[in-house]
Design a protein around this motif. Structure first.
Motif, PDB file in Angstrom:
ATOM      1  N   PRO A  58      16.978  -6.586  -9.400  1.00  0.00           N
ATOM      2  CA  PRO A  58      16.965  -5.718 -10.588  1.00  0.00           C
ATOM      3  C   PRO A  58      15.760  -4.785 -10.564  1.00  0.00           C
ATOM      4  CG  PRO A  58      17.378  -8.008 -11.200  1.00  0.00           C
ATOM      5  CD  PRO A  58      16.976  -8.017  -9.749  1.00  0.00           C
ATOM      6  N   VAL A  59      15.942  -3.610 -11.132  1.00  0.00           N
ATOM      7  CA  VAL A  59      14.867  -2.617 -11.156  1.00  0.00           C
ATOM      8  C   VAL A  59      13.622  -3.176 -11.840  1.00  0.00           C
ATOM      9  CG1 VAL A  59      14.194  -0.396 -12.148  1.00  0.00           C
ATOM     10  CG2 VAL A  59      16.403  -0.633 -10.997  1.00  0.00           C
ATOM     11  N   ALA A  60      13.805  -3.921 -12.916  1.00  0.00           N
ATOM     12  CA  ALA A  60      12.648  -4.460 -13.646  1.00  0.00           C
ATOM     13  C   ALA A  60      11.835  -5.406 -12.767  1.00  0.00           C
ATOM     14  CB  ALA A  60      13.118  -5.185 -14.907  1.00  0.00           C
ATOM     15  N   VAL A  61      12.496  -6.207 -11.941  1.00  0.00           N
ATOM     16  CA  VAL A  61      11.792  -7.128 -11.041  1.00  0.00           C
ATOM     17  C   VAL A  61      11.003  -6.342  -9.999  1.00  0.00           C
ATOM     18  CG1 VAL A  61      12.101  -8.908  -9.281  1.00  0.00           C
ATOM     19  CG2 VAL A  61      13.435  -9.004 -11.403  1.00  0.00           C
ATOM     20  N   LEU A  62      11.637  -5.333  -9.426  1.00  0.00           N
ATOM     21  CA  LEU A  62      10.964  -4.516  -8.424  1.00  0.00           C
ATOM     22  C   LEU A  62       9.773  -3.787  -9.026  1.00  0.00           C
ATOM     23  CD1 LEU A  62      14.053  -3.017  -6.571  1.00  0.00           C
ATOM     24  CD2 LEU A  62      12.436  -4.703  -5.675  1.00  0.00           C
ATOM     25  N   HIS A  63       9.920  -3.304 -10.236  1.00  0.00           N
ATOM     26  CA  HIS A  63       8.811  -2.609 -10.895  1.00  0.00           C
ATOM     27  C   HIS A  63       7.626  -3.551 -11.085  1.00  0.00           C
ATOM     28  CE1 HIS A  63       6.396  -0.621 -13.997  1.00  0.00           C
ATOM     29  NE2 HIS A  63       6.918   0.501 -13.551  1.00  0.00           N
ATOM     30  N   GLY A  64       7.912  -4.792 -11.471  1.00  0.00           N
ATOM     31  CA  GLY A  64       6.837  -5.763 -11.647  1.00  0.00           C
ATOM     32  C   GLY A  64       6.104  -6.043 -10.341  1.00  0.00           C
ATOM     33  N   ARG A  65       6.855  -6.150  -9.248  1.00  0.00           N
ATOM     34  CA  ARG A  65       6.226  -6.393  -7.952  1.00  0.00           C
ATOM     35  C   ARG A  65       5.433  -5.183  -7.481  1.00  0.00           C
ATOM     36  NH1 ARG A  65      10.959  -8.387  -4.232  1.00  0.00           N
ATOM     37  NH2 ARG A  65       9.348  -7.928  -2.682  1.00  0.00           N
ATOM     38  N   LEU A  66       5.953  -3.993  -7.748  1.00  0.00           N
ATOM     39  CA  LEU A  66       5.215  -2.779  -7.400  1.00  0.00           C
ATOM     40  C   LEU A  66       3.925  -2.699  -8.188  1.00  0.00           C
ATOM     41  CD1 LEU A  66       4.999   0.058  -6.051  1.00  0.00           C
ATOM     42  CD2 LEU A  66       6.251   0.943  -8.023  1.00  0.00           C
ATOM     43  N   ASP A  67       3.999  -2.979  -9.471  1.00  0.00           N
ATOM     44  CA  ASP A  67       2.803  -2.919 -10.310  1.00  0.00           C
ATOM     45  C   ASP A  67       1.756  -3.917  -9.823  1.00  0.00           C
ATOM     46  OD1 ASP A  67       1.522  -1.861 -12.816  1.00  0.00           O
ATOM     47  OD2 ASP A  67       1.547  -3.986 -13.314  1.00  0.00           O
ATOM     48  N   HIS A  68       2.202  -5.082  -9.388  1.00  0.00           N
ATOM     49  CA  HIS A  68       1.274  -6.082  -8.846  1.00  0.00           C
ATOM     50  C   HIS A  68       0.566  -5.546  -7.606  1.00  0.00           C
ATOM     51  CE1 HIS A  68      -0.375  -9.913  -7.584  1.00  0.00           C
ATOM     52  NE2 HIS A  68       0.287  -9.848  -6.448  1.00  0.00           N
ATOM     53  N   ALA A  69       1.325  -4.926  -6.703  1.00  0.00           N
ATOM     54  CA  ALA A  69       0.741  -4.398  -5.471  1.00  0.00           C
ATOM     55  C   ALA A  69      -0.193  -3.225  -5.752  1.00  0.00           C
ATOM     56  CB  ALA A  69       1.848  -3.979  -4.509  1.00  0.00           C
ATOM     57  N   ARG A  70       0.222  -2.333  -6.649  1.00  0.00           N
ATOM     58  CA  ARG A  70      -0.634  -1.185  -6.966  1.00  0.00           C
ATOM     59  C   ARG A  70      -1.910  -1.636  -7.680  1.00  0.00           C
ATOM     60  NH1 ARG A  70       1.891   4.028  -5.913  1.00  0.00           N
ATOM     61  NH2 ARG A  70      -0.125   4.800  -6.569  1.00  0.00           N
ATOM     62  N   LEU A  97      10.962   3.275  -4.718  1.00  0.00           N
ATOM     63  CA  LEU A  97      10.815   3.411  -3.274  1.00  0.00           C
ATOM     64  C   LEU A  97       9.734   4.436  -2.948  1.00  0.00           C
ATOM     65  CD1 LEU A  97      11.655   2.948  -0.336  1.00  0.00           C
ATOM     66  CD2 LEU A  97      13.539   4.572  -0.699  1.00  0.00           C
ATOM     67  N   ALA A  98       9.748   5.558  -3.653  1.00  0.00           N
ATOM     68  CA  ALA A  98       8.725   6.585  -3.422  1.00  0.00           C
ATOM     69  C   ALA A  98       7.331   6.050  -3.720  1.00  0.00           C
ATOM     70  CB  ALA A  98       9.015   7.820  -4.277  1.00  0.00           C
ATOM     71  N   PHE A  99       7.178   5.325  -4.825  1.00  0.00           N
ATOM     72  CA  PHE A  99       5.872   4.767  -5.171  1.00  0.00           C
ATOM     73  C   PHE A  99       5.409   3.749  -4.132  1.00  0.00           C
ATOM     74  CE2 PHE A  99       6.672   5.797  -9.863  1.00  0.00           C
ATOM     75  CZ  PHE A  99       5.789   6.868  -9.836  1.00  0.00           C
ATOM     76  N   THR A 100       6.343   2.971  -3.571  1.00  0.00           N
ATOM     77  CA  THR A 100       5.985   2.007  -2.533  1.00  0.00           C
ATOM     78  C   THR A 100       5.489   2.731  -1.287  1.00  0.00           C
ATOM     79  OG1 THR A 100       7.622   0.426  -3.364  1.00  0.00           O
ATOM     80  CG2 THR A 100       6.846   0.122  -1.098  1.00  0.00           C
ATOM     81  N   LEU A 101       6.167   3.798  -0.908  1.00  0.00           N
ATOM     82  CA  LEU A 101       5.754   4.584   0.253  1.00  0.00           C
ATOM     83  C   LEU A 101       4.404   5.261   0.001  1.00  0.00           C
ATOM     84  CD1 LEU A 101       9.290   5.981   1.011  1.00  0.00           C
ATOM     85  CD2 LEU A 101       7.920   4.671   2.647  1.00  0.00           C
ATOM     86  N   GLU A 102       4.155   5.677  -1.228  1.00  0.00           N
ATOM     87  CA  GLU A 102       2.838   6.232  -1.571  1.00  0.00           C
ATOM     88  C   GLU A 102       1.748   5.182  -1.379  1.00  0.00           C
ATOM     89  OE1 GLU A 102       2.808   7.743  -5.535  1.00  0.00           O
ATOM     90  OE2 GLU A 102       4.643   8.906  -5.258  1.00  0.00           O
ATOM     91  N   LEU A 103       2.052   3.942  -1.745  1.00  0.00           N
ATOM     92  CA  LEU A 103       1.081   2.864  -1.589  1.00  0.00           C
ATOM     93  C   LEU A 103       0.749   2.645  -0.121  1.00  0.00           C
ATOM     94  CD1 LEU A 103      -0.578   0.571  -2.849  1.00  0.00           C
ATOM     95  CD2 LEU A 103       1.488  -0.844  -2.814  1.00  0.00           C
ATOM     96  N   ILE A 104       1.761   2.722   0.730  1.00  0.00           N
ATOM     97  CA  ILE A 104       1.522   2.607   2.172  1.00  0.00           C
ATOM     98  C   ILE A 104       0.628   3.744   2.642  1.00  0.00           C
ATOM     99  CG2 ILE A 104       2.616   2.693   4.446  1.00  0.00           C
ATOM    100  CD1 ILE A 104       5.073   1.377   3.162  1.00  0.00           C
ATOM    101  N   GLU A 105       0.905   4.960   2.156  1.00  0.00           N
ATOM    102  CA  GLU A 105       0.074   6.111   2.531  1.00  0.00           C
ATOM    103  C   GLU A 105      -1.377   5.867   2.118  1.00  0.00           C
ATOM    104  OE1 GLU A 105      -2.228   9.674   1.841  1.00  0.00           O
ATOM    105  OE2 GLU A 105      -1.462   8.359   0.256  1.00  0.00           O
ATOM    106  N   GLY A 106      -1.582   5.375   0.897  1.00  0.00           N
ATOM    107  CA  GLY A 106      -2.942   5.132   0.426  1.00  0.00           C
ATOM    108  C   GLY A 106      -3.673   4.093   1.256  1.00  0.00           C
ATOM    109  N   ALA A 107      -2.977   3.005   1.610  1.00  0.00           N
ATOM    110  CA  ALA A 107      -3.601   1.970   2.437  1.00  0.00           C
ATOM    111  C   ALA A 107      -3.908   2.500   3.829  1.00  0.00           C
ATOM    112  CB  ALA A 107      -2.681   0.754   2.516  1.00  0.00           C
ATOM    113  N   ALA A 108      -2.988   3.282   4.384  1.00  0.00           N
ATOM    114  CA  ALA A 108      -3.208   3.842   5.723  1.00  0.00           C
ATOM    115  C   ALA A 108      -4.418   4.767   5.731  1.00  0.00           C
ATOM    116  CB  ALA A 108      -1.959   4.587   6.188  1.00  0.00           C
TER     117      ALA A 108
END
Length: 413
Positions: free
Chosen positions: A107-119, A160-171
């Motif tokens: 679900p989108v809400a679950v993915l958003h929570g995991r993204l927020d945790h990573a960010r 998905l875009a925000f996750t890819l942005e996070l990868i860019e930031g870490a790189a």
């Protein structure tokens, strides 16, 4: 090193590599119980060299990492960066299709929570945790974008875009500009499919940063400005989110121009003249926003705009100006920033102080940065190079503290 300390280090790296004790034991030619006893320091008083060397090969670390008595420096390492890279290179992730497992999308809400945790981990300066969090999140958000429909699909492309942005930031943090550029381009593509101007602007500012770091500063500035002009009418209707990403586009354009100003080409002078204008434009959007926020993990506001002014002065080798701006930032505004931003400011201040021949103070700034976010100092190639430069230049009464910092950064004596 005694067996217990060796066992603790083996357990740490096994967990970092996401191995079970059973898997580690098998790769060592042993059982799960053997691995459990090894990690508990119960196999032998002093670990045999053959065991140490095999464990190092299995865990993909140097032998001295397992033998060192120094505290473990928790940096995202080459193995974890390569895991992220391999995930980006998967067929389903490249093509935006469903992976071979065919699992139902989360679900989108679950993915958003995991993204927020990573960010949130990123903004707290815990970059090493991304090696564990990001690959799975990337696969899951890609699967959601491929399988969900209608509004949920648009929301999935946004995540998905925000996750890819996070990868860019870490790189960028770890100096892998190839990985940053690939993930930045993918983020822009996913954001366009989200049909959300805020998402598009956010991805554009990350790609501009990656382009700058990859050696395409002129193109990065042009791209960021073009995105700002194209999206501004839409962003102005989106409240703090819109103003925050709009302001960040101008900050990234300013940094691109500051980088371009240092190039030996015919456009360098014009790039230098453009920097203050772009910073002023970002200041205007920060004033419109009216507070230091963190919409979409931008930390955008009047204080972060000042941080970029410090960084721009450092990039232009105007160390004294960078120090003056940094010292004028109000303490309450600085304290309200995420730890990553506070540590970044302090490392930029250290660069400025070094340029201004105030090296003892530069060491103190680095130590303050380390207290805020260890990984920002101990893991970033950019900061580690500054530590090395200061060792060569000398830091007067701070030389002893500098040597200790260099050891914590893993630099050779």
């Amino acid at each position: 090193m005694d067996a217990q300390e060796f066992g603790r280090r083996v357990a740490y790296w096994r967990e970092r590599r996401r191995m079970t004790q059973e898997t580690f034991g098998r790769l060592m030619g042993q059982t799960r119980r053997w691995a459990q006893d090894l990690e508990g320091g119960q196999r032998q008083r002093d670990p045999r060299l053959s065991v140490i060397e095999r464990a190092a090969r299995v865990l993909q670390v140097r032998v001295d990492v397992l033998l060192s008595d120094a505290p473990v420096t928790k940096c995202l390492d080459a193995v974890e960066l390569d895991m992220i890279r391999r995930t980006l290179q998967r067929h389903d992730v490249i093509t935006g299709t469903v992976d071979e497992h065919g699992a139902d999308p989360l679900p989108v809400a679950v993915l958003h929570g995991r993204l927020d945790h990573a960010r949130t981990a990123f903004q707290a300066g815990h970059f090493a945790s991304l090696g564990r969090l990001v690959p799975e999140l990337l696969v899951d958000t890609n699967r959601a974008a491929a399988r969900h429909q209608d509004e949920e699909q648009l929301a999935s492309f946004r995540l998905l875009a925000f996750t890819l942005e996070l990868i860019e930031g870490a790189a960028i943090k770890y100096g892998d500009t190839d990985l940053a550029l690939v993930s930045g381009h993918r983020a822009v593509a996913a954001a366009e499919r989200s049909e959300d101007p805020v998402n598009m602007a956010s991805a554009a500012r990350h790609l501009a940063d990656a382009m700058t770091m990859h050696g395409h500063a002129h193109a990065a500035a042009e791209f960021a400005i073009a995105a700002a002009v194209r999206l501004e009418p839409h962003l102005r209707t989106r409240g703090p989110d819109g103003l925050s990403v709009l302001g960040m586009l101008y900050l990234k354009a300013a940094m691109a121009q500051a980088t371009a100003a240092e190039l030996d080409d015919t456009r360098a002078a014009a790039a230098a003249r453009a920097v203050p204008e772009l910073l002023d434009q970002a200041d205007q959007h920060a004033e419109e926003l009216g507070f230091d926020g963190n919409a979409l993990w931008t930390a955008f506001g009047p204080t972060n705009a000042r941080l970029y002014r410090v960084a721009a002065h450092v990039q232009l080798s105007a160390g004294a100006d960078a120090v003056a701006v940094a010292h004028a930032i109000p303490d309450p505004g600085r304290a309200a920033l995420p730890k990553e931003r506070r540590a970044h400011l302090l490392t930029d201040l250290a660069h400025g102080l070094t340029q201004a021949e105030r090296r003892t103070e530069a060491v103190e700034a680095l130590l303050d940065a380390e207290r805020e976010a260890k990984e920002e100092v101990q893991c970033r190639p950019r900061t580690r190079q500054l530590v090395e430069d200061l060792r060569l230049l000398g830091a007067g009464s701070a030389d002893g503290r500098l040597r200790a910092l260099a050891t914590r950064c893993g630099l050779p004596a």
